[in-house]
Design a protein around this motif. Structure first.
Motif, short mmCIF file in Angstrom:
data_model
loop_
_atom_site.label_atom_id
_atom_site.label_comp_id
_atom_site.label_asym_id
_atom_site.label_seq_id
_atom_site.Cartn_x
_atom_site.Cartn_y
_atom_site.Cartn_z
N ASP A 1 44.69 30.59 32.05
CA ASP A 1 45.63 31.67 32.35
C ASP A 1 44.85 32.80 33.03
O ASP A 1 43.63 32.80 33.06
CB ASP A 1 46.33 32.16 31.08
N SER A 2 45.58 33.76 33.57
CA SER A 2 44.95 34.86 34.32
C SER A 2 43.99 35.67 33.47
O SER A 2 42.93 36.09 33.94
CB SER A 2 46.02 35.79 34.89
N GLU A 3 44.34 35.92 32.22
CA GLU A 3 43.44 36.71 31.37
C GLU A 3 42.13 35.98 31.11
O GLU A 3 41.05 36.57 31.16
CB GLU A 3 44.11 37.07 30.05
N SER A 4 42.20 34.68 30.86
CA SER A 4 40.98 33.90 30.64
C SER A 4 40.10 33.89 31.90
O SER A 4 38.88 34.00 31.81
CB SER A 4 41.32 32.46 30.23
N VAL A 5 40.74 33.78 33.07
CA VAL A 5 39.98 33.82 34.32
C VAL A 5 39.30 35.17 34.48
O VAL A 5 38.12 35.25 34.85
CB VAL A 5 40.89 33.50 35.53
#
Length: 117
Positions: free
Chosen positions: A24-28
């Motif tokens: 997901d965007s936060e993990s990236v």
């Protein structure tokens, strides 16, 4: 469409295991900051296009003090990421539009495609 999306999600979970929980965007954005630190950089510059704008926005929210510059081009609206099944219709392929125009009643050229936002 919801049933198909659920099947796809279940398939991803079966094939990737717990990795899917970090896609997901936060993990990236968090991964980007780990890379920044590993490289010994105090600040980074980021250029995001399309989906990359969501990652840049998330990175800026999490680590504003680690950004030197941030440029977001063709920004995606996070509130409109997934159109509802009833409102989405795939456009015809370009060649189909062309052949329909050549053989159909309208004698004006087809309008240029417009990106959906």
């Amino acid at each position: 469409m919801r049933a198909m999306n659920k099947q796809l999600g279940d398939s991803c979970r079966r094939r990737t295991g717990p990795l899917v929980d970090h896609m997901d965007s936060e993990s990236v954005a968090r991964d980007m900051d780990v890379i920044r630190a590993a490289l010994g950089e105090r600040k980074i510059s980021f250029l995001g296009h399309s989906y990359g704008t969501l990652i840049g926005r998330r990175y800026a929210g999490l680590y504003p003090h680690h950004l030197r510059a941030l440029a977001l081009d063709s920004a995606m609206d996070p509130a409109r990421l997934m159109p509802s099944a009833s409102s989405w219709k795939a456009p015809p392929p370009p060649m189909a539009r062309c052949s329909n125009w050549r053989t159909g009643a309208p004698r004006t050229p087809p309008a240029p495609s417009r990106a959906r936002t």
